[in-house]
Scaffold this motif. Structure first.
Motif, PDB file in Angstrom:
ATOM      1  N   ALA A 157      24.273  -5.229   0.992  1.00 22.89           N
ATOM      2  CA  ALA A 157      22.915  -4.971   1.463  1.00 22.89           C
ATOM      3  C   ALA A 157      22.809  -3.575   2.065  1.00 22.89           C
ATOM      4  CB  ALA A 157      22.509  -6.025   2.486  1.00 22.89           C
ATOM      5  N   TYR A 158      23.845  -3.142   2.764  1.00 20.77           N
ATOM      6  CA  TYR A 158      23.819  -1.811   3.368  1.00 20.77           C
ATOM      7  C   TYR A 158      23.752  -0.730   2.284  1.00 20.77           C
ATOM      8  CZ  TYR A 158      24.794   2.017   6.572  1.00 20.77           C
ATOM      9  OH  TYR A 158      24.694   3.170   7.308  1.00 20.77           O
ATOM     10  N   VAL A 159      24.598  -0.860   1.280  1.00 21.90           N
ATOM     11  CA  VAL A 159      24.602   0.109   0.175  1.00 21.90           C
ATOM     12  C   VAL A 159      23.256   0.118  -0.541  1.00 21.90           C
ATOM     13  CG1 VAL A 159      25.613   0.662  -2.070  1.00 21.90           C
ATOM     14  CG2 VAL A 159      27.108   0.024  -0.162  1.00 21.90           C
ATOM     15  N   ALA A 160      22.719  -1.071  -0.799  1.00 14.51           N
ATOM     16  CA  ALA A 160      21.433  -1.167  -1.489  1.00 14.51           C
ATOM     17  C   ALA A 160      20.316  -0.518  -0.670  1.00 14.51           C
ATOM     18  CB  ALA A 160      21.105  -2.627  -1.773  1.00 14.51           C
ATOM     19  N   SER A 161      20.369  -0.704   0.652  1.00 18.07           N
ATOM     20  CA  SER A 161      19.345  -0.117   1.526  1.00 18.07           C
ATOM     21  C   SER A 161      19.377   1.397   1.468  1.00 18.07           C
ATOM     22  CB  SER A 161      19.569  -0.573   2.975  1.00 18.07           C
ATOM     23  OG  SER A 161      19.461  -1.971   3.100  1.00 18.07           O
ATOM     24  N   GLN A 162      20.581   1.963   1.580  1.00 18.92           N
ATOM     25  CA  GLN A 162      20.694   3.424   1.593  1.00 18.92           C
ATOM     26  C   GLN A 162      20.254   4.024   0.253  1.00 18.92           C
ATOM     27  OE1 GLN A 162      21.214   4.436   4.744  1.00 18.92           O
ATOM     28  NE2 GLN A 162      21.397   2.223   5.045  1.00 18.92           N
ATOM     29  N   LYS A 192       0.828  -1.197   0.000  1.00 18.26           N
ATOM     30  CA  LYS A 192       0.000   0.000   0.000  1.00 18.26           C
ATOM     31  C   LYS A 192       0.868   1.255   0.000  1.00 18.26           C
ATOM     32  CE  LYS A 192      -3.628  -2.297   2.737  1.00 18.26           C
ATOM     33  NZ  LYS A 192      -4.705  -2.306   1.736  1.00 18.26           N
ATOM     34  N   ASP A 193       1.935   1.221   0.789  1.00 22.40           N
ATOM     35  CA  ASP A 193       2.867   2.346   0.884  1.00 22.40           C
ATOM     36  C   ASP A 193       4.113   1.844   1.622  1.00 22.40           C
ATOM     37  OD1 ASP A 193       4.257   4.738   1.799  1.00 22.40           O
ATOM     38  OD2 ASP A 193       2.443   5.845   1.311  1.00 22.40           O
ATOM     39  N   PRO A 194       5.315   2.061   1.076  1.00 25.91           N
ATOM     40  CA  PRO A 194       6.547   1.606   1.742  1.00 25.91           C
ATOM     41  C   PRO A 194       6.714   2.165   3.153  1.00 25.91           C
ATOM     42  CG  PRO A 194       7.019   2.290  -0.509  1.00 25.91           C
ATOM     43  CD  PRO A 194       5.601   2.703  -0.226  1.00 25.91           C
ATOM     44  N   THR A 195       6.052   3.282   3.444  1.00 22.32           N
ATOM     45  CA  THR A 195       6.181   3.930   4.747  1.00 22.32           C
ATOM     46  C   THR A 195       5.753   3.009   5.876  1.00 22.32           C
ATOM     47  OG1 THR A 195       5.689   6.012   3.614  1.00 22.32           O
ATOM     48  CG2 THR A 195       5.636   6.051   6.014  1.00 22.32           C
ATOM     49  N   PHE A 196       4.857   2.078   5.603  1.00 21.07           N
ATOM     50  CA  PHE A 196       4.432   1.131   6.637  1.00 21.07           C
ATOM     51  C   PHE A 196       5.623   0.372   7.221  1.00 21.07           C
ATOM     52  CE2 PHE A 196       0.081   1.501   4.866  1.00 21.07           C
ATOM     53  CZ  PHE A 196      -0.640   1.574   6.042  1.00 21.07           C
ATOM     54  N   ALA A 197       6.671   0.194   6.440  1.00 21.92           N
ATOM     55  CA  ALA A 197       7.817  -0.590   6.907  1.00 21.92           C
ATOM     56  C   ALA A 197       8.491   0.039   8.112  1.00 21.92           C
ATOM     57  CB  ALA A 197       8.828  -0.769   5.776  1.00 21.92           C
ATOM     58  N   ILE A 198       8.558   1.352   8.154  1.00 20.98           N
ATOM     59  CA  ILE A 198       9.302   2.028   9.219  1.00 20.98           C
ATOM     60  C   ILE A 198       8.687   1.753  10.582  1.00 20.98           C
ATOM     61  CG2 ILE A 198      10.218   4.254  10.002  1.00 20.98           C
ATOM     62  CD1 ILE A 198       9.980   5.256   7.129  1.00 20.98           C
ATOM     63  N   GLY A 199       7.383   1.547  10.630  1.00 16.10           N
ATOM     64  CA  GLY A 199       6.727   1.250  11.902  1.00 16.10           C
ATOM     65  C   GLY A 199       7.202  -0.042  12.516  1.00 16.10           C
ATOM     66  N   THR A 200       7.612  -0.989  11.688  1.00 18.18           N
ATOM     67  CA  THR A 200       8.118  -2.266  12.199  1.00 18.18           C
ATOM     68  C   THR A 200       9.639  -2.259  12.200  1.00 18.18           C
ATOM     69  OG1 THR A 200       6.181  -3.456  11.389  1.00 18.18           O
ATOM     70  CG2 THR A 200       8.122  -4.767  11.871  1.00 18.18           C
ATOM     71  N   ALA A 201      10.227  -2.305  11.021  1.00 11.56           N
ATOM     72  CA  ALA A 201      11.691  -2.306  10.921  1.00 11.56           C
ATOM     73  C   ALA A 201      12.070  -2.172   9.459  1.00 11.56           C
ATOM     74  CB  ALA A 201      12.281  -3.611  11.490  1.00 11.56           C
ATOM     75  N   ILE A 202      13.190  -1.518   9.207  1.00  8.36           N
ATOM     76  CA  ILE A 202      13.774  -1.486   7.877  1.00  8.36           C
ATOM     77  C   ILE A 202      15.234  -1.915   8.002  1.00  8.36           C
ATOM     78  CG2 ILE A 202      12.193   0.246   6.995  1.00  8.36           C
ATOM     79  CD1 ILE A 202      14.308   2.364   7.403  1.00  8.36           C
ATOM     80  N   PRO A 203      15.820  -2.433   6.926  1.00 11.64           N
ATOM     81  CA  PRO A 203      17.192  -2.942   7.000  1.00 11.64           C
ATOM     82  C   PRO A 203      18.174  -1.945   7.611  1.00 11.64           C
ATOM     83  CG  PRO A 203      16.192  -3.615   4.949  1.00 11.64           C
ATOM     84  CD  PRO A 203      15.219  -2.672   5.602  1.00 11.64           C
ATOM     85  N   GLN A 214      12.887  -5.990  -1.206  1.00 13.83           N
ATOM     86  CA  GLN A 214      13.423  -5.149  -2.272  1.00 13.83           C
ATOM     87  C   GLN A 214      14.942  -5.052  -2.184  1.00 13.83           C
ATOM     88  OE1 GLN A 214      11.263  -1.390  -2.811  1.00 13.83           O
ATOM     89  NE2 GLN A 214       9.601  -2.218  -1.564  1.00 13.83           N
ATOM     90  N   VAL A 215      15.453  -5.033  -0.965  1.00 15.28           N
ATOM     91  CA  VAL A 215      16.911  -4.992  -0.774  1.00 15.28           C
ATOM     92  C   VAL A 215      17.538  -6.298  -1.234  1.00 15.28           C
ATOM     93  CG1 VAL A 215      18.757  -4.839   0.943  1.00 15.28           C
ATOM     94  CG2 VAL A 215      16.772  -3.318   1.105  1.00 15.28           C
ATOM     95  N   MET A 216      16.928  -7.421  -0.859  1.00 16.49           N
ATOM     96  CA  MET A 216      17.471  -8.707  -1.268  1.00 16.49           C
ATOM     97  C   MET A 216      17.405  -8.872  -2.787  1.00 16.49           C
ATOM     98  SD  MET A 216      18.694 -10.131   1.386  1.00 16.49           S
ATOM     99  CE  MET A 216      19.035 -11.776   0.756  1.00 16.49           C
ATOM    100  N   ALA A 217      16.393  -8.285  -3.405  1.00 18.92           N
ATOM    101  CA  ALA A 217      16.294  -8.346  -4.863  1.00 18.92           C
ATOM    102  C   ALA A 217      17.465  -7.609  -5.511  1.00 18.92           C
ATOM    103  CB  ALA A 217      14.971  -7.749  -5.329  1.00 18.92           C
ATOM    104  N   LYS A 218      17.900  -6.508  -4.904  1.00 19.83           N
ATOM    105  CA  LYS A 218      19.049  -5.768  -5.414  1.00 19.83           C
ATOM    106  C   LYS A 218      20.334  -6.598  -5.323  1.00 19.83           C
ATOM    107  CE  LYS A 218      17.505  -0.987  -4.581  1.00 19.83           C
ATOM    108  NZ  LYS A 218      17.895  -0.405  -5.875  1.00 19.83           N
TER     109      LYS A 218
END
Length: 368
Positions: A313-318, A108-119, A188-192
């Motif tokens: 993974a860190y570079v891809a996340s940023q 629905k919106d990537p912003t939902f991820a921040i409420g739980t956790a992001i890489p 999405q990070v793992m896909a990168k």
């Protein structure tokens, strides 16, 4: 006047006043403490007693604090709606509440991820501090309000494991083409990195691993993973789960239904959520210390992710986050204060927490 007659008359008046008071008080109490029944859908199966049990812990506190007047019935994933539909169910008032991970709804919106956790995010204590004292709950609820819900922290599992892999990962090249069950923006990070992320509910992970439909899967950590039997179908257990440093669970309430509650019931709900938020982390910390020993005793091979995997993974996340700041106003509004809090927390935790922990762990590992 006869003394006995006076006492009898005084008693009659006093008794009448007391009776009148009782008559007046009863309706007032009844009006201020109505019978309220809510339904809560969990995104988790009942077999996962700790994470599913968080909602039951909350419901029990609410029931006790309201003398049984406010009852919340908890349903496992799939009984009313599937786990991934928990937000939709609250938004549409199919149920009044859910217990879930907000990152399940990144579609629905990537912003939902921040409420739980992001890489490469904050650990459980840091995330909790941001939510309660750093403005996190407020900025997230501005976002959640657009979906007609209120979000309240409802537990944390601590840093999760990097999942179960059917084959060893010796370098970044070994991630290429791996079909991995992984939730949220982490996919999405793992896909990168060349992996092929799969969205699979918790109850379907075991058969998918067993049949080879997927090559790897992350879930939570030792206690839950052992209960689900993943060690029977994949022997390599990687760490850390860099995508979930301190994943927060959330209770979500239909905003209109929440507003209709008496203030005392809202307070009981807040207290129940706070208790669940605290006790869930304590339970996982207590149970995982035993479960990891049990898994190793069953032949599980613990493996750290190679450094090149973590670095990539860190570079891809940023890169992903920077792109979202430019294209998603909701993300920008939540992520930027989150990142500032993260950076400042990391600076502080490096001073005392990290040095103390590192020394203690080194002494224990050396047998001293």
């Amino acid at each position: 006047m006869d003394r006995r007659s006076f006492i009898r008359k005084a008693g009659a008046v006093g008794g009448g006043a007391a009776a009148a008071t009782a008559t007046l008080a009863a309706p007032a109490i009844a009006q201020s403490s109505p019978e309220v029944r809510w339904r809560l859908t969990s995104s988790f199966p009942k077999s996962l007693d700790t994470i599913y049990g968080s909602a039951e812990e909350m419901a029990n506190i609410v029931r006790e604090m309201t003398d049984g007047k406010f009852n919340i019935q908890v349903f496992p994933a799939g009984e009313i709606v599937p786990g991934p539909q928990a937000l939709d169910a609250v938004q549409s008032n199919t149920v009044e509440a859910n217990h879930t991970c907000s990152y399940y709804f990144v579609g629905k919106d990537p912003t939902f991820a921040i409420g739980t956790a992001i890489p490469f995010g904050m650990n459980a204590r840091q995330q909790n501090a941001w939510l309660y004292e750093g403005g996190g709950n407020e900025v997230l609820n501005e976002f959640y309000a657009t979906y007609g819900v209120i979000g309240v922290p409802g537990g944390n599992t601590g840093v999760q494991m990097g999942g179960w892999w059917r084959k060893e990962v010796n370098s970044l090249a070994d991630v290429q083409g791996v079909k991995m069950r992984i939730a949220g923006i982490a996919g999405q990070v793992m896909a990168k990195l060349g992996a092929v992320p799969q969205q699979i509910p918790g109850g379907d992970i075991y058969p998918s691993l067993e049949k080879g439909t997927i090559d790897a899967a992350e879930w939570v950590g030792p206690y839950d993973d052992e209960k689900l039997g993943f060690h029977q179908v994949a022997k390599f257990y990687y760490y850390p789960g860099f995508w979930e440093s301190g994943p927060t669970l959330h209770f979500m309430f239909n905003a209109q239904k929440h507003a209709e509650l008496p203030k005392a019931y809202q307070a009981a709900l807040k207290a129940g959520c706070a208790y669940a938020n605290d006790i869930t982390m304590a339970k996982y910390d207590a149970k995982n210390r035993l479960a990891i020993r049990s898994l190793v005793g069953k032949g599980v091979q613990l493996r750290p992710f190679p450094r090149d995997v973590l670095d990539a993974a860190y570079v891809a996340s940023q890169e992903l986050y920077a792109g979202l700041v430019q294209t998603n106003e909701n993300w920008k509004k939540v992520y930027e204060p989150w990142k500032q809090f993260r950076d400042e927390s990391f600076q502080w935790f490096r001073v005392a927490e990290y040095t103390m922990d590192s020394y203690n762990y080194a002494m224990q590992a050396s047998g001293k």
